[in-house]
Design a protein around this motif. Structure first.
Motif, PDB file in Angstrom:
ATOM      1  N   LYS A 279      -1.664  11.305   3.830  1.00 28.83           N
ATOM      2  CA  LYS A 279      -0.868  10.744   4.559  1.00 28.83           C
ATOM      3  C   LYS A 279      -0.421   9.523   3.550  1.00 28.83           C
ATOM      4  O   LYS A 279      -0.842   9.133   2.431  1.00 28.83           O
TER       5      LYS A 279
ATOM      6  N   ARG B 262       1.242   6.954  -4.088  1.00 27.45           N
ATOM      7  CA  ARG B 262       2.101   6.749  -2.973  1.00 27.45           C
ATOM      8  C   ARG B 262       1.127   7.269  -1.667  1.00 27.45           C
ATOM      9  O   ARG B 262       1.345   7.168  -0.496  1.00 27.45           O
TER      10      ARG B 262
ATOM     11  N   ARG C 283       1.789   5.742   2.243  1.00 25.96           N
ATOM     12  CA  ARG C 283       2.258   4.492   2.717  1.00 25.96           C
ATOM     13  C   ARG C 283       3.418   4.323   3.203  1.00 25.96           C
ATOM     14  O   ARG C 283       3.651   3.716   4.556  1.00 25.96           O
TER      15      ARG C 283
ATOM     16  N   VAL D 294      -7.129   5.453  -3.025  1.00 24.21           N
ATOM     17  CA  VAL D 294      -7.109   5.720  -1.545  1.00 24.21           C
ATOM     18  C   VAL D 294      -8.405   5.616  -0.758  1.00 24.21           C
ATOM     19  O   VAL D 294      -8.841   5.919   0.331  1.00 24.21           O
TER      20      VAL D 294
ATOM     21  N   GLU E  75      -1.825   7.024   0.995  1.00 24.44           N
ATOM     22  CA  GLU E  75      -2.524   6.209   1.907  1.00 24.44           C
ATOM     23  C   GLU E  75      -3.959   6.547   2.173  1.00 24.44           C
ATOM     24  O   GLU E  75      -4.724   5.783   2.014  1.00 24.44           O
ATOM     25  N   SER E  76      -4.188   7.772   2.668  1.00 22.25           N
ATOM     26  CA  SER E  76      -5.203   8.141   2.979  1.00 22.25           C
ATOM     27  C   SER E  76      -5.466   9.799   2.798  1.00 22.25           C
ATOM     28  O   SER E  76      -4.270  10.538   2.675  1.00 22.25           O
TER      29      SER E  76
END
Length: 129
Positions: free
Chosen positions: A94, A79, A96, A124, A81-82
């Motif tokens: 971070k 899950r 999503r 990511v 994102e970054s």
């Protein structure tokens, strides 16, 4: 014949909106966070509570998907994102489905930075400096 996973696939949790427990797929979980005697299960749909402490929950979770990032927090790496490195040389995750960010405590940073584990985080891209 398919082989069943040895890890937890579903759990039952209570939300503030509903007094009866509802099943949640662990694949939907963004992170687990323990505070006091309850563990929060955070998904894109909100937060529910379970009574299972993280120390009991962690061995039931697939270690390829779930990693501890704080003493009281386990995240679903699918899950993320970054990942960004902070000015204090910590990592910020971070997600999503959430505007929330979680800082990885120093003792847990190495699992994101070790070369041999980096393939797990290919989803990511690069860790941002």
């Amino acid at each position: 014949m398919s082989q069943k996973s040895a890890y937890l696939n579903y759990l039952c949790a209570r939300s503030q909106a509903s007094p009866s427990p509802a099943p949640i797929s662990v694949d939907e979980v963004i992170y687990f966070h323990e505070d006091d005697a309850r563990t929060a299960v955070v998904t894109g749909g909100g937060e529910q509570k379970i009574s299972t402490p993280l120390s009991e929950l962690q061995p039931m979770l697939d270690p390829v998907k779930f990693r501890q990032v704080r003493r009281s927090t386990i995240v679903n790496i699918t899950r993320i994102e970054s990942i960004t490195r902070t000015d204090r040389n910590l990592l910020m995750l971070k997600f999503r489905e959430s505007n929330e960010c979680i800082t990885v405590d120093q003792p847990f940073c190495s699992q994101f930075l070790n070369h041999e584990d980096r393939h797990l985080f290919s989803l990511v891209g690069e860790i941002r400096e």
